[in-house]
Design an enzyme around this catalytic site. Sequence first.
Site, PDB file in Angstrom:
ATOM      1  N   GLY B  28      29.989 -38.662  14.425  1.00  0.00           N
ATOM      2  CA  GLY B  28      29.013 -38.342  15.469  1.00  0.00           C
ATOM      3  C   GLY B  28      29.533 -37.561  16.659  1.00  0.00           C
ATOM      4  O   GLY B  28      28.869 -37.486  17.696  1.00  0.00           O
ATOM      5  N   LYS B  31      31.544 -32.782  14.372  1.00  0.00           N
ATOM      6  CA  LYS B  31      32.466 -32.124  13.438  1.00  0.00           C
ATOM      7  C   LYS B  31      31.795 -30.981  12.709  1.00  0.00           C
ATOM      8  O   LYS B  31      32.364 -29.882  12.606  1.00  0.00           O
ATOM      9  CB  LYS B  31      32.959 -33.135  12.393  1.00  0.00           C
ATOM     10  N   THR B  32      30.580 -31.244  12.201  1.00  0.00           N
ATOM     11  CA  THR B  32      29.883 -30.208  11.431  1.00  0.00           C
ATOM     12  C   THR B  32      29.593 -29.005  12.306  1.00  0.00           C
ATOM     13  O   THR B  32      29.847 -27.857  11.899  1.00  0.00           O
ATOM     14  CB  THR B  32      28.585 -30.768  10.833  1.00  0.00           C
ATOM     15  N   THR B  33      29.098 -29.257  13.498  1.00  0.00           N
ATOM     16  CA  THR B  33      28.812 -28.144  14.419  1.00  0.00           C
ATOM     17  C   THR B  33      30.078 -27.356  14.706  1.00  0.00           C
ATOM     18  O   THR B  33      30.090 -26.117  14.695  1.00  0.00           O
ATOM     19  CB  THR B  33      28.220 -28.675  15.737  1.00  0.00           C
ATOM     20  N   ASP B  57      32.368 -34.328   3.267  1.00  0.00           N
ATOM     21  CA  ASP B  57      31.696 -35.552   3.708  1.00  0.00           C
ATOM     22  C   ASP B  57      30.644 -35.933   2.675  1.00  0.00           C
ATOM     23  O   ASP B  57      29.788 -35.101   2.354  1.00  0.00           O
ATOM     24  CB  ASP B  57      31.054 -35.301   5.073  1.00  0.00           C
ATOM     25  N   ASN B 269      33.786 -32.318  22.773  1.00  0.00           N
ATOM     26  CA  ASN B 269      32.363 -31.945  22.728  1.00  0.00           C
ATOM     27  C   ASN B 269      31.516 -32.737  23.715  1.00  0.00           C
ATOM     28  O   ASN B 269      31.976 -33.715  24.316  1.00  0.00           O
ATOM     29  CB  ASN B 269      31.838 -32.204  21.304  1.00  0.00           C
TER      30      ASN B 269
END
Lengths: 329, 351
Positions: B28, B31-33, B57, B269
């Site tokens: 949360g 990471k993906t962003t 993932d 972030n």
Amino acid sequence: MSAELSAAEKQKILRERRKQKFAKVGGSGRLNKIVGKSDSLLSTESPLDQKASLKTSSSGDNSASTTEMEQLINNVHNTPKTSNSTKNEPEIDPALKAQLDIFKQFAQQQQQEEQFAGAPGLNGSATGAGAGASGLPEMPDLFSQLAKGFPGADGTGAGSGADIFGGANPFMDAAPMVPPEVVQYHTSTLNQFKARNTFIKWVFILLPYMYFVTHPEFLATLSTENTFLIQLFSKNNFFTVLTTLEIISISLYYQFKQKLSKKTKVTATSESKILGLLKMIPEGIIPIRNLHGKVNLVFQYLDVFNLFVVDLCFCLIVMGIMTYVHNLH
Amino acid sequence: MDFTVDPNLSDLINSTTHKWIFVGGKGGVGKTTSSCSIAIQMATKQPEKQFLLISTDPAHNLSDAFGEKFGKDARKVTGMENLSCMEIDPSAALKDMNDMAVAQNNSNGSNGGLADMLGGGGALADLTGSIPGIDEALSFMEVMKHIKKQEEGEMSYDCVIFDTAPTGHTLRFLQLPTTLTKLLDKFGEMTSKLGPMLNSLTGGGNMDLTGQMNELKVNVEKIREQFTDPDLTTFVCVCISEFLSLYETERLIQELNSYDMEVSSIIVNQLLFAEYDEEHNCKRCQSRWKMQKKYLSQIDDLYEDFHVVKMPLCAGEIRGLNNLKKFSQFLYKEYDPVADGKVIYELEDKK
């Protein structure tokens, strides 16, 4: 200055800096910094520290340190005397007792087999036989396990319910088994003391004494009132002086040996193979009473004689050399 | 030699040597962003090269991030000529393997071996699909495929970026080369003693177990060498400015260091920068920003020699290529809360 550095060089420098910082503070230290400031209960065990500790343990020294040796010795001292009191010991048939004696000695012999290395001591004495690490592979010591007693119903330790000797377990009467490391320590300490003793005796006492004995002109310089020194360095009193010195030196050696034996619980039987074998022979088989004790005494006399003979030989050699050199001049 | 460490990823984005970039951190944190942003920036700054973004993932998000469906086969992102995405699907990959095994079995005829006993491999597939760590193993197989192509000169991509699973899974994945090497060594010992017997168990087919294992071992060793080469592989840690995330990041970095894996960049972030935003500056934001600043100072202290990139919390979701492009620019040139403050409100709504 930084403009001249390429990106790769900068990265290399940064990498080195990071490594140094991690090495300096340590993984746990860094986690402590984070956790400490927030009063958290999270673990500060670091995977880096675990990795480091794995590396050091795999390349660790195998020899027993002084503290480990003292622990072993303490364990020998703390081993409870497991012999049953004579009041509780029921009467055992003499034939059975003789057989039990044999088994007892087998158990002790197996213990000694593991310790005996056969290296001769400084003067070839039996007691100086080095009890170094044996090259024998480790065998399951069934007799020593028997000596500890049979396991109880729950499999732990000696259980009272499984005592086939009806209360008196002759195996338990044996002296506590001394670990081979302790015997090795005992022997090496003894040898060390002997070597130091001999060195001091030869270099600081016998050598100067031999010099003065072989140089009669020294006696002439002494005042006639100084009768003690004249008597001391007189050739006629050489053997008296040497014998006195030997008595003092051997007494010191045996005092040290006794003290060490008290500490390590290592006896002459555990040191010497011949005595160990003799101990196995039960009383009554050979028509000599207390053969083991007598042989032990013989060995002790031999030991003393050996020490004396070695010192005498040293004196003779030194005397010969000094006389030769003196005559040359 | 003293120089300041750039608070951006420009060195990484412009890097011509890196082949494997892992992006990971606690769940949360973004990471993906971040992985999508890195991939987009690299593709934009190096248009002559090909980049592949793989999600390891099990709960894939790449499709949601770009707003288009990706599968187990690499497919180009709409609007990007040199960026492809792939989501490894363990069940689909296992099904493929199973189908291949069944087809092979049928063509060879039934030999009464182990495969037949397990019902032509179907039961075996069901069994293996639920083994913990199978996702990591399949991702690893994908990596091995790419390395093999690279060796043979057929490598389609110059750089592979991994959007990894939350920390624990990733560490298991990275341990695989070491684990596999040990396993293969042990297995090698066994097969040398039991070789013919094993062959009969597997149906008597012409399986050269030793040969295959040796090949696998060689490939695994190559991967390990590449993963521990700092010029080829790096790990970008993503975190937020909170206690647990900081703690987890430190543990992750230490764990990666113990694997000799390079970590030189950290993305922080969801920062509020509340004091620079006079218009939208509620009490809650001020309070949270104060808390974030506390941990930011710890981050600055602990990670003095790392590239620490501070990214803002945007007003909306960062979904779709356009939004990702707007967001990703701050990885290349650090975010200035005064000059760039308006950008975070300019994200398009994804309808």
